[in-house]
Motif scaffolding. Sequence first.
Motif, PDB file in Angstrom:
ATOM      1  N   VAL A   1       0.841  -1.191   0.000  1.00 30.28           N
ATOM      2  CA  VAL A   1       0.000   0.000   0.000  1.00 30.28           C
ATOM      3  C   VAL A   1       0.878   1.244   0.000  1.00 30.28           C
ATOM      4  O   VAL A   1       1.944   1.259   0.609  1.00 30.28           O
ATOM      5  CB  VAL A   1      -0.963   0.006   1.215  1.00 30.28           C
ATOM      6  N   ASP A   2       0.455   2.267  -0.722  1.00 26.56           N
ATOM      7  CA  ASP A   2       1.076   3.587  -0.673  1.00 26.56           C
ATOM      8  C   ASP A   2       0.106   4.508   0.052  1.00 26.56           C
ATOM      9  O   ASP A   2      -1.107   4.435  -0.180  1.00 26.56           O
ATOM     10  CB  ASP A   2       1.333   4.119  -2.092  1.00 26.56           C
ATOM     11  N   PHE A   3       0.639   5.380   0.930  1.00 23.90           N
ATOM     12  CA  PHE A   3      -0.258   6.197   1.741  1.00 23.90           C
ATOM     13  C   PHE A   3       0.424   7.468   2.214  1.00 23.90           C
ATOM     14  O   PHE A   3       1.646   7.592   2.159  1.00 23.90           O
ATOM     15  CB  PHE A   3      -0.775   5.394   2.943  1.00 23.90           C
ATOM     16  N   ASP A   4      -0.397   8.408   2.692  1.00 22.17           N
ATOM     17  CA  ASP A   4       0.084   9.656   3.275  1.00 22.17           C
ATOM     18  C   ASP A   4       0.448   9.437   4.740  1.00 22.17           C
ATOM     19  O   ASP A   4      -0.069   8.524   5.390  1.00 22.17           O
ATOM     20  CB  ASP A   4      -1.006  10.740   3.210  1.00 22.17           C
ATOM     21  N   GLY A   5       1.278  10.319   5.268  1.00 26.09           N
ATOM     22  CA  GLY A   5       1.736  10.217   6.642  1.00 26.09           C
ATOM     23  C   GLY A   5       0.629  10.210   7.678  1.00 26.09           C
ATOM     24  O   GLY A   5       0.798   9.651   8.761  1.00 26.09           O
TER      25      GLY A   5
ATOM     26  N   SER B   1       0.442  -0.094  13.140  1.00 27.85           N
ATOM     27  CA  SER B   1      -0.225  -0.943  14.132  1.00 27.85           C
ATOM     28  C   SER B   1      -0.555  -2.326  13.580  1.00 27.85           C
ATOM     29  O   SER B   1      -0.692  -3.280  14.342  1.00 27.85           O
ATOM     30  CB  SER B   1      -1.506  -0.270  14.641  1.00 27.85           C
ATOM     31  N   LEU B   2      -0.658  -2.430  12.260  1.00 25.35           N
ATOM     32  CA  LEU B   2      -0.958  -3.714  11.632  1.00 25.35           C
ATOM     33  C   LEU B   2       0.296  -4.524  11.322  1.00 25.35           C
ATOM     34  O   LEU B   2       0.207  -5.662  10.870  1.00 25.35           O
ATOM     35  CB  LEU B   2      -1.754  -3.491  10.341  1.00 25.35           C
ATOM     36  N   GLY B   3       1.461  -3.914  11.532  1.00 25.01           N
ATOM     37  CA  GLY B   3       2.708  -4.632  11.301  1.00 25.01           C
ATOM     38  C   GLY B   3       3.306  -4.468   9.919  1.00 25.01           C
ATOM     39  O   GLY B   3       4.200  -5.226   9.534  1.00 25.01           O
ATOM     40  N   PHE B   4       2.836  -3.494   9.156  1.00 23.29           N
ATOM     41  CA  PHE B   4       3.421  -3.244   7.838  1.00 23.29           C
ATOM     42  C   PHE B   4       4.869  -2.795   7.995  1.00 23.29           C
ATOM     43  O   PHE B   4       5.191  -2.021   8.901  1.00 23.29           O
ATOM     44  CB  PHE B   4       2.654  -2.135   7.101  1.00 23.29           C
ATOM     45  N   ASP B   5       5.750  -3.289   7.121  1.00 22.05           N
ATOM     46  CA  ASP B   5       7.109  -2.762   7.004  1.00 22.05           C
ATOM     47  C   ASP B   5       6.982  -1.506   6.161  1.00 22.05           C
ATOM     48  O   ASP B   5       6.522  -1.571   5.010  1.00 22.05           O
ATOM     49  CB  ASP B   5       8.033  -3.768   6.312  1.00 22.05           C
ATOM     50  N   ILE B   6       7.371  -0.358   6.726  1.00 19.73           N
ATOM     51  CA  ILE B   6       7.116   0.926   6.077  1.00 19.73           C
ATOM     52  C   ILE B   6       8.416   1.589   5.673  1.00 19.73           C
ATOM     53  O   ILE B   6       9.375   1.627   6.444  1.00 19.73           O
ATOM     54  CB  ILE B   6       6.304   1.844   7.011  1.00 19.73           C
TER      55      ILE B   6
ATOM     56  N   GLU C   1       7.297  13.206  -1.802  1.00 19.97           N
ATOM     57  CA  GLU C   1       7.295  13.836  -0.478  1.00 19.97           C
ATOM     58  C   GLU C   1       6.018  13.567   0.316  1.00 19.97           C
ATOM     59  O   GLU C   1       4.910  13.747  -0.169  1.00 19.97           O
ATOM     60  CB  GLU C   1       7.488  15.340  -0.635  1.00 19.97           C
ATOM     61  N   GLY C   2       6.225  13.126   1.561  1.00 21.47           N
ATOM     62  CA  GLY C   2       5.101  12.898   2.462  1.00 21.47           C
ATOM     63  C   GLY C   2       4.370  11.593   2.225  1.00 21.47           C
ATOM     64  O   GLY C   2       3.354  11.327   2.851  1.00 21.47           O
ATOM     65  N   ARG C   3       4.870  10.766   1.316  1.00 23.78           N
ATOM     66  CA  ARG C   3       4.232   9.488   1.008  1.00 23.78           C
ATOM     67  C   ARG C   3       5.082   8.345   1.536  1.00 23.78           C
ATOM     68  O   ARG C   3       6.294   8.455   1.663  1.00 23.78           O
ATOM     69  CB  ARG C   3       4.039   9.313  -0.506  1.00 23.78           C
ATOM     70  N   PHE C   4       4.403   7.260   1.827  1.00 21.87           N
ATOM     71  CA  PHE C   4       5.067   6.072   2.337  1.00 21.87           C
ATOM     72  C   PHE C   4       4.562   4.847   1.569  1.00 21.87           C
ATOM     73  O   PHE C   4       3.484   4.873   0.981  1.00 21.87           O
ATOM     74  CB  PHE C   4       4.747   5.880   3.830  1.00 21.87           C
ATOM     75  N   ARG C   5       5.351   3.787   1.633  1.00 20.56           N
ATOM     76  CA  ARG C   5       4.932   2.486   1.081  1.00 20.56           C
ATOM     77  C   ARG C   5       5.053   1.480   2.206  1.00 20.56           C
ATOM     78  O   ARG C   5       6.049   1.454   2.930  1.00 20.56           O
ATOM     79  CB  ARG C   5       5.806   2.070  -0.089  1.00 20.56           C
ATOM     80  N   GLY C   6       4.033   0.654   2.332  1.00 22.23           N
ATOM     81  CA  GLY C   6       4.038  -0.398   3.324  1.00 22.23           C
ATOM     82  C   GLY C   6       3.858  -1.754   2.689  1.00 22.23           C
ATOM     83  O   GLY C   6       3.150  -1.894   1.699  1.00 22.23           O
ATOM     84  N   VAL C   7       4.508  -2.749   3.267  1.00 23.64           N
ATOM     85  CA  VAL C   7       4.391  -4.136   2.806  1.00 23.64           C
ATOM     86  C   VAL C   7       4.090  -4.983   4.035  1.00 23.64           C
ATOM     87  O   VAL C   7       4.736  -4.852   5.080  1.00 23.64           O
ATOM     88  CB  VAL C   7       5.682  -4.622   2.115  1.00 23.64           C
ATOM     89  N   LEU C   8       3.115  -5.869   3.900  1.00 23.54           N
ATOM     90  CA  LEU C   8       2.741  -6.777   4.974  1.00 23.54           C
ATOM     91  C   LEU C   8       2.684  -8.194   4.398  1.00 23.54           C
ATOM     92  O   LEU C   8       2.074  -8.406   3.347  1.00 23.54           O
ATOM     93  CB  LEU C   8       1.370  -6.398   5.552  1.00 23.54           C
TER      94      LEU C   8
END
Length: 136
Positions: free
Chosen positions: A102-106, A114-119, A126-133
Amino acid sequence: MEDTERDRETGGARVREGDPDELVAVMRVLDAGLLEADAGEIRDRLAAGDCLVAEASGRVVGALALDGDYIEAVAVSPSRRGRGVGTQLVRAALDRRGRLVVDFDGGVKPFYESLGFDIEDRSDDEGRFRGVLRDE
C-alpha cells in the motif's frame, strides 16, 4: 446471505466479498474517507471479487479494494472508525493474498504501523510512504 469461508464476523461488522450491486454504498464509504477512487475501477473490482466490504446493521460501513496484492483503497464510515473495522478488512485481504502493498500519506501511518506493515519513506514522493505486509 449464507456465511462462507470468505465471510467473517468482526467487531460488530461482518467482512465479506462485496457485490457489484453495492457500488453506490462502497463509493459513499470511500468518499467519506476522502479517497479519490474511480467508480469504474471500483465497479471492476467488485465484479472481479477484489473488493471486500464490512457490513453492520444491513449497511456497508467499510470497504477495501485490491488490485492483485496492492491495496487501492481502504476506508471506514466515520461513525465506525476506531472500532477495528479497517483492521479486519486488511486482515481479511491478507488472508486472501498472503502479501499486501500500500502507498499512503503520513496521516494514516500509525494505522499501518499498528498492523505490522514494514514501512519505507518514499523519498521520490514527499510525504508518502509504502508499506508491505506478509502473512507469516
